[in-house]
Write a protein that holds these residues in place. Structure first.
Motif, PDB file in Angstrom:
ATOM      1  N   PHE A 149     -62.885 -17.218 -47.161  1.00 16.48           N
ATOM      2  CA  PHE A 149     -61.575 -16.811 -46.491  1.00 16.48           C
ATOM      3  C   PHE A 149     -60.714 -16.310 -47.596  1.00 16.48           C
ATOM      4  CE2 PHE A 149     -63.726 -19.198 -43.299  1.00 16.48           C
ATOM      5  CZ  PHE A 149     -63.117 -18.916 -41.977  1.00 16.48           C
ATOM      6  N   ARG A 150     -60.630 -17.066 -48.648  1.00 17.27           N
ATOM      7  CA  ARG A 150     -59.932 -16.691 -49.726  1.00 17.27           C
ATOM      8  C   ARG A 150     -60.187 -15.474 -50.360  1.00 17.27           C
ATOM      9  NH1 ARG A 150     -60.666 -20.119 -53.758  1.00 17.27           N
ATOM     10  NH2 ARG A 150     -62.601 -21.327 -52.814  1.00 17.27           N
ATOM     11  N   LEU A 151     -61.263 -15.024 -50.252  1.00 13.69           N
ATOM     12  CA  LEU A 151     -61.699 -13.492 -50.703  1.00 13.69           C
ATOM     13  C   LEU A 151     -61.006 -12.556 -49.785  1.00 13.69           C
ATOM     14  CD1 LEU A 151     -65.349 -14.237 -51.939  1.00 13.69           C
ATOM     15  CD2 LEU A 151     -63.383 -13.747 -53.511  1.00 13.69           C
ATOM     16  N   ALA A 152     -61.142 -12.854 -48.417  1.00 14.18           N
ATOM     17  CA  ALA A 152     -60.714 -11.829 -47.426  1.00 14.18           C
ATOM     18  C   ALA A 152     -59.231 -11.649 -47.725  1.00 14.18           C
ATOM     19  CB  ALA A 152     -61.405 -12.250 -46.127  1.00 14.18           C
ATOM     20  N   ASP A 153     -58.577 -12.921 -47.738  1.00 15.30           N
ATOM     21  CA  ASP A 153     -57.297 -12.759 -48.108  1.00 15.30           C
ATOM     22  C   ASP A 153     -56.780 -11.812 -49.387  1.00 15.30           C
ATOM     23  OD1 ASP A 153     -57.011 -14.178 -45.855  1.00 15.30           O
ATOM     24  OD2 ASP A 153     -56.380 -16.346 -46.818  1.00 15.30           O
ATOM     25  N   ALA A 154     -57.590 -12.189 -50.107  1.00 16.32           N
ATOM     26  CA  ALA A 154     -57.167 -11.340 -51.400  1.00 16.32           C
ATOM     27  C   ALA A 154     -57.356  -9.701 -51.235  1.00 16.32           C
ATOM     28  CB  ALA A 154     -58.192 -11.880 -52.668  1.00 16.32           C
ATOM     29  N   LEU A 155     -58.246  -9.445 -50.198  1.00  9.14           N
ATOM     30  CA  LEU A 155     -58.520  -7.999 -50.241  1.00  9.14           C
ATOM     31  C   LEU A 155     -57.392  -7.594 -49.221  1.00  9.14           C
ATOM     32  CD1 LEU A 155     -62.273  -7.727 -49.014  1.00  9.14           C
ATOM     33  CD2 LEU A 155     -60.965  -7.007 -50.972  1.00  9.14           C
ATOM     34  N   GLN A 206     -61.332 -10.547 -41.329  1.00  6.99           N
ATOM     35  CA  GLN A 206     -60.770 -12.117 -41.295  1.00  6.99           C
ATOM     36  C   GLN A 206     -61.012 -12.614 -39.804  1.00  6.99           C
ATOM     37  OE1 GLN A 206     -56.746 -10.581 -42.422  1.00  6.99           O
ATOM     38  NE2 GLN A 206     -56.724 -12.149 -44.040  1.00  6.99           N
ATOM     39  N   GLU A 207     -60.780 -11.715 -38.763  1.00  7.64           N
ATOM     40  CA  GLU A 207     -60.918 -12.172 -37.411  1.00  7.64           C
ATOM     41  C   GLU A 207     -62.541 -12.562 -37.213  1.00  7.64           C
ATOM     42  OE1 GLU A 207     -59.644  -9.283 -35.025  1.00  7.64           O
ATOM     43  OE2 GLU A 207     -57.452  -9.652 -35.388  1.00  7.64           O
ATOM     44  N   THR A 208     -63.233 -11.737 -38.023  1.00  6.59           N
ATOM     45  CA  THR A 208     -64.878 -12.158 -37.837  1.00  6.59           C
ATOM     46  C   THR A 208     -65.265 -13.287 -38.514  1.00  6.59           C
ATOM     47  OG1 THR A 208     -65.346  -9.842 -37.477  1.00  6.59           O
ATOM     48  CG2 THR A 208     -67.085 -11.430 -38.223  1.00  6.59           C
TER      49      THR A 208
END
Length: 234
Positions: A149-155, A206-208
């Motif tokens: 989740f933190r990686l997706a937020d960084a993207l 993020q939703e997935t």
């Protein structure tokens, strides 16, 4: 191929044993980036991009499994690659980080190396995309949330900063992989997520992730004992 981040994190499991997790996440304005760029196993994480050579990623993590340091492994692969000047290759292992951007990559291109992570990108709106991605990860390191989740937020932060500059390409994709040295009864499904063709790749990722986490938690609640005993029944 747009921008990506590779990460190493060290932690202790419930028994006090030292463990590592490795993650890689990427997004681009082309379809199917998850088949091309991100590679990870329990020894490290690697991303190959720009003019992609998938074998750099596949062989890179195999070399890490064989015991080579990430710098030695990826430098050796680049030296044997006739297209080195058009490649971007970066990654992490238990002990270090490595990043390379060939001089013929398309601008804006570049990379940064931080403590326990690397970020690289090309065809970006500017250097601030890389900086924003790195900063977002740095700020998340102490949060009690899964790395995926933190990686997706960084993207998402890098994308909001401008991301890939090719706005005429509306079909986009995103992907992430997380691998641990720790063994689980059932590996979290949200640690291997791809969105292969969409106009909103990071939001969809993020939703997935949220749905995958919900599904994982439901499965563990219902089947945890069977998984632990390896005797799952209908």
């Amino acid at each position: 191929m747009t921008f990506s981040i590779c990460v190493r994190e060290q932690y202790e499991d419930d028994e006090g044993t030292e463990q590592y997790r490795f993650g890689v996440a990427v997004t681009t304005r082309l379809a199917g980036v998850g088949t091309l760029c991100p590679f990870a196993n329990e020894y490290g994480a690697v991303a190959t991009q720009s003019l992609v050579n998938v074998n750099l990623g596949r062989t890179g993590i195999e070399y890490l499994e064989d015991g080579l340091a990430v710098g030695d492994a990826l430098e050796a692969l680049l030296q044997a690659d006739d297209g080195e000047s058009q490649r971007q290759l970066h990654g992490v292992d238990k002990n270090g980080e490595f990043a390379f951007s060939g001089e013929e990559c398309k601008g804006w291109f570049g990379h940064t190396v931080g403590e326990n992570y690397t970020v690289a990108g090309n065809l970006l709106t500017g250097e601030s995309v890389i900086d924003a991605t790195a900063e977002a990860y740095e700020e998340s390191k102490d949060e009690d949330r899964p790395l995926a989740f933190r990686l997706a937020d960084a993207l998402a932060t890098g994308h909001a900063e401008g991301g890939d500059k090719r706005e005429e390409l509306h079909v986009q994709s995103a992907a992430l992989l997380v691998r641990d040295t720790q063994e689980y009864p059932l590996d979290p499904s949200y640690n291997d997520i791809r969105v292969d063709a969409t106009e909103t790749p990071v939001v969809d990722l993020q939703e997935t992730l949220a749905l995958a986490q919900e599904g994982h938690e439901m499965a563990m609640e219902r089947y945890e004992e069977e998984y632990e005993e390896d005797e799952m029944t209908d």
